[in-house]
Design an enzyme around this catalytic site. Structure first.
Site, PDB file in Angstrom:
ATOM      1  N   PHE A 296       0.967  -1.194   0.073  1.00 32.13           N
ATOM      2  CA  PHE A 296       0.015   0.005   0.177  1.00 32.13           C
ATOM      3  C   PHE A 296       0.828   1.127  -0.180  1.00 32.13           C
ATOM      4  CE2 PHE A 296      -2.902   3.087   2.265  1.00 32.13           C
ATOM      5  CZ  PHE A 296      -3.846   3.145   1.417  1.00 32.13           C
TER       6      PHE A 296
ATOM      7  N   GLU B 260       3.614  10.208   2.084  1.00 32.04           N
ATOM      8  CA  GLU B 260       4.619  10.770   1.379  1.00 32.04           C
ATOM      9  C   GLU B 260       5.601  11.510   2.123  1.00 32.04           C
ATOM     10  OE1 GLU B 260       1.287  12.008  -2.358  1.00 32.04           O
ATOM     11  OE2 GLU B 260       2.394  13.415  -1.256  1.00 32.04           O
TER      12      GLU B 260
ATOM     13  N   GLU C   7      -0.460   2.355  11.451  1.00 33.53           N
ATOM     14  CA  GLU C   7      -1.968   2.351  11.418  1.00 33.53           C
ATOM     15  C   GLU C   7      -2.704   3.577  12.409  1.00 33.53           C
ATOM     16  OE1 GLU C   7      -3.718   0.350   9.600  1.00 33.53           O
ATOM     17  OE2 GLU C   7      -2.394  -0.980   9.053  1.00 33.53           O
TER      18      GLU C   7
ATOM     19  N   THR D  80      -1.171   6.869  14.645  1.00 31.78           N
ATOM     20  CA  THR D  80      -0.254   6.984  15.866  1.00 31.78           C
ATOM     21  C   THR D  80      -1.294   7.246  17.196  1.00 31.78           C
ATOM     22  OG1 THR D  80      -0.647   9.371  15.999  1.00 31.78           O
ATOM     23  CG2 THR D  80       1.261   8.479  14.598  1.00 31.78           C
TER      24      THR D  80
END
Length: 381
Positions: A117, A121, A363, A365
């Site tokens: 996945f 960025e 997933e 923080t």
């Protein structure tokens, strides 16, 4: 816990101790990759297709079974527990059209077609709506241009699911105009029009995590997932299962630390007795076991809510938050029980500790989970 689930749990536990843990103990210190032979064994066990519907060759089971298996695998090596998500529940797969589902899901269930996945960025992490990678329509294709970061398994995967902006950003609705694509590729390579470098990590070994640069990477228009501009919604749907999965990974790591520390405490002797005789050590183990079980029961509740179609975004965030914070504490206490030996690569407890630290970050923080929980309690501000 049904008898069928207990049998699945026991099978996964036996598989982990016999197949996963020895590989982890050998390869993690070397920062080696999960071998293809182990991937094949995971496929034989059906672990890539737990959540995939039976009509596509999967088991058609629920989040409860998925997380049972995940905890067991993570007790051996968290990277392997993460690998099974590359078939089962890769973000965006639920938004595929019927032709795409028929083309991909049966191969995913068999472990023959695993994905990575690509969303984050260099300047986009928790703020997904700020991503800037572009996908420009060019005839019957799209051209992808821009940079991506934190793409684990980019080289070893058979495809990437990538999010890119297909229209200009609206400052008042930044989440709109983002689309999702399947980029098929050769296993062991990056796609044509894409270059990259692996990111040096302190853990989560077994596979590489990449920074990627796309330069007019051509993707057929038929590989658009769902509707153009709707990827933000696709990416945020189904996060409950992803967060339960991360909770299960954290619980598995903590359990590994507890089991290893319990055994070590009974073997290690000081002052003419096993250190497990000392109250300080016994109470540490008691606290560790209690925290693990509390996290596990919360995770089970969330899985039941998911599988029965109940809303549980707040509770899923609670499970992910509590389990990941717990895992760091418990694995750290495991190192403390080992003493100086725990601060070496001679024991797996240091691996559990390094990997547990990551569960507080990926997933979503811990801080993002607290934001979700508090928004549900108090409303957004």
């Amino acid at each position: 816990m049904t008898e069928e689930r207990r049998m699945m749990q026991e099978a996964a536990r036996e598989f982990t101790m016999n197949e996963v843990l020895p590989v982890a103990n050998k390869l993690d210190p070397e920062q080696g990759d999960i071998p293809m032979s182990l991937r094949d064994k995971l496929a034989e066990m059906g672990y890539f297709g737990i959540l995939i519907p039976e009509q596509y060759g999967g088991a058609g089971l629920g989040s409860f079974e998925y997380c049972l298996v995940t905890e067991e695998l993570s007790r051996g090596w968290m990277s392997v527990a993460s690998l099974i998500a590359r078939g089962n529940s890769l973000i965006g797969s639920h938004a595929m059209n019927e032709e795409q589902r028929g083309r991909y899901l049966s191969r995913m269930a068999k472990g023959e077609f695993l994905g990575a996945f690509s969303m984050s960025e260099p300047n986009t992490g928790s703020d997904v709506a700020s991503l800037s990678c572009r996908a420009k329509k060019d005839g019957d294709s799209y051209l992808i241009t821009g940079n991506k970061y934190w793409c684990t398994f980019a080289d070893g995967a058979d495809f990437l699911i990538l999010m890119a902006r297909t229209s200009e950003m609206d400052p008042k609705a930044r989440h709109k105009g983002i689309s999702m694509f399947i980029i098929e590729k050769k296993r062991g390579e990056l796609p044509p029009g894409c270059s990259g470098a692996s990111i040096p990590k302190i853990g989560y070994f077994g596979w590489k995590t990449w920074e990627l640069a796309f330069d007019n990477c051509r993707v057929p228009a038929e590989n658009l997932i769902g509707e153009e501009g709707q990827a933000f919604y696709y990416a945020t749907r189904g996060l409950e299962t992803a967060r339960a999965h991360t909770a299960a990974r954290a619980i598995g790591l903590a359990r590994g630390a507890l089991e290893d520390a319990t055994q070590y405490a009974q073997e290690r002797r000081q002052f003419d007795r096993p250190i497990s005789d000392f109250q300080a050590i016994r109470f540490k183990l008691a606290d560790m076991a209690t925290e693990i079980e509390a996290a596990r029961q919360l995770m089970y509740f969330v899985c039941d809510q998911i599988d029965t179609g109940q809303r549980c975004d707040k509770e899923a965030s609670m499970a992910k938050l509590f389990a990941s914070e717990m895992a760091e504490r418990v694995t750290s206490e495991g190192i403390q029980i080992f003493g100086g030996a725990g601060y070496t690569k001679l024991h797996a407890v240091e691996r559990h500790w390094r990997d547990a630290r990551l569960t507080k970050i990926f997933e979503g923080t811990s801080e993002i989970q607290k934001r979700i929980i508090s928004d549900r309690l108090l409303g957004r501000n």
